[in-house]
Design an enzyme around this catalytic site. Sequence first.
Site, PDB file in Angstrom:
ATOM      1  N   LYS A 171       2.391  -3.274   6.498  1.00  0.00           N
ATOM      2  CA  LYS A 171       2.650  -3.480   5.058  1.00  0.00           C
ATOM      3  C   LYS A 171       4.121  -3.225   4.739  1.00  0.00           C
ATOM      4  CE  LYS A 171      -1.514  -4.396   3.312  1.00  0.00           C
ATOM      5  NZ  LYS A 171      -1.805  -5.679   2.641  1.00  0.00           N
ATOM      6  N   TYR A 176      -1.386  -0.045  10.067  1.00  0.00           N
ATOM      7  CA  TYR A 176      -1.569  -0.718   8.775  1.00  0.00           C
ATOM      8  C   TYR A 176      -0.364  -0.479   7.867  1.00  0.00           C
ATOM      9  CZ  TYR A 176      -3.739  -1.484   4.133  1.00  0.00           C
ATOM     10  OH  TYR A 176      -4.033  -1.890   2.854  1.00  0.00           O
ATOM     11  N   SER A 188       0.820  -1.209   0.000  1.00  0.00           N
ATOM     12  CA  SER A 188       0.000   0.000   0.000  1.00  0.00           C
ATOM     13  C   SER A 188       0.854   1.259   0.000  1.00  0.00           C
ATOM     14  CB  SER A 188      -0.870   0.005   1.253  1.00  0.00           C
ATOM     15  OG  SER A 188      -1.482   1.260   1.431  1.00  0.00           O
TER      16      SER A 188
END
Lengths: 321, 321
Positions: free
Chosen positions: A147, A143, A119
């Site tokens: 990632k 998050y 991402s």
Amino acid sequence: MNVLIIGGGGFIGSRLATEWLRQHPESKGKITLVDQAFLDIIKNNPGFECIAGDFSDPSLIDPLLEKKPELIFHLAAVVSGEAEKNFDLGMRVNLYGSQHLLEKCRQLAYCPKVVFASSCGIFGGDVNQVLTEETAPKPKSSYGTQKAMVDLLMNDFSRRGFVDARCLRLPTITVRPGKPNAATSSFLSSIIREPLNGKATSYPVAPSSPFWILSPKQVVRNFIHAAKLSAKDIGDDRTINLPGITVSVQEMIDSLEKVTHKGITDHISYEPDAFLQSIVLTWPPNFDTKKADALGFTADKNTTEIITNYIQEEHIQVPEK
Amino acid sequence: MNVLIIGGGGFIGSRLATEWLRQHPESKGKITLVDQAFLDIIKNNPGFECIAGDFSDPSLIDPLLEKKPELIFHLAAVVSGEAEKNFDLGMRVNLYGSQHLLEKCRQLAYCPKVVFASSCGIFGGDVNQVLTEETAPKPKSSYGTQKAMVDLLMNDFSRRGFVDARCLRLPTITVRPGKPNAATSSFLSSIIREPLNGKATSYPVAPSSPFWILSPKQVVRNFIHAAKLSAKDIGDDRTINLPGITVSVQEMIDSLEKVTHKGITDHISYEPDAFLQSIVLTWPPNFDTKKADALGFTADKNTTEIITNYIQEEHIQVPEK
């Protein structure tokens, strides 16, 4: 070729599965999808074997790797807003689940190709910088941290020949059909989708805020493209910032009017949200994607194209004036 | 204040423990050291409690955190060469052990300060670039990958207030006393130490190869300095590339002659080693450490100072001409 799509029941995963099968009819029956749940149209497709459950549970994923998938798409994730609010869940799925997957891949007698949905949320900080693969990830969310960590591990596992990975760092994907989800970027779909559903909606940031976006159509194309590239083409660094376009919330609203009519945006309002702002406004919106461009990855032309495609693909009846 | 030094029996850890106690005599009996083994001089020091074992084993580390250390120095690691050759061991200690430590810290009712020994080995690739904290880690070793992943996690845990971390990315530390170890940079100590021991030694890279180095004295000073800085001083990004000096193997050899005499380097030879080259030659040797400089971290003046200090501190009898 056996294909495993982790997160294959999700919005992008099920489109990817469907498009892969369309392009590779010989794959029928050799495509395994793993996800928490599946739409009936996917579950009932004889081309797919659908396994419902949590991919981060070894008792679920381990037997699937024993089926020797040569190609693994790994799209499963706890989305950004959810991973921020439920730290344990995000760590378990996004980090530990991915680590376990890689460890199991390493134990295979061959080197599977892995296409990982990373991402652009791994970046954060100075929103004025132009980002490349040489920019340090400074995520402002758990998050993004998870990632970015998996990107590093995918690179090392590739360097050692355990897997042949390519990590696609996805822009915000819009327009997503269905309902708003717990992604902090969910509003970037809602501001198009909800007015087209005749519903009111809102956005949490100033209308001039710019974002880096890509359509579902292009991201599916790019996933399939990534699977076809050779390791040699990509080089040692398996991370790729996907192409996208930089648009403001206001530009998206204006494009929706242009594609449909002026009244359609009357019920879109600005409702500031400090939590969402604290994450989405740290995503730098400007990228130099020369690496991805040279490898043949593609973006949409403009927001008008994105909205027009969405209306066509989802068979939307545009509300009357 | 309770202090926990993980890796406190190692070369840097035991010096750090000794120096911390010297500067903080009130800490006597409140300093716990964890390591695989300890020198007698450390074990017999009543200022320290020495716990022998593997810090990545929860049954060892968990009870130590129940003793509520306010300050944790985390220096334990499987070194670069060993982590490259024994992948499982490196992952278990460097990555999973650190992840577990952070998870346990998070469960504490307070926010401990954590000073983490990261490494400039997280960088790799274009050796001509000048590195800052904004440069993306592109490690060419599993050791560097594991350290870079923990840096990211330390940042996220700090952002969330679980710990108050500072990650010092160490240059190659030289001169290390004792014996050569499994670090891929071990030769950068051997080329000074072994001639001073009257022994032959070798280096595996071209003599013109430049490296980024720091002395044991300065790194201990910097660890203690890091513990004293406030989180506010450091800012959101807890990673700090420590200052160092850029020197070639030849310059180090020349300095040794300058500090002692010409004949001393007669038994240093160039013995190319492809494995070592594949790692150490990917470490960029040029840094812009303005962040560390502004925070008050320091480096050695030159190699002459490093060698002179080593001879004094270790009470070396320089071999006669």
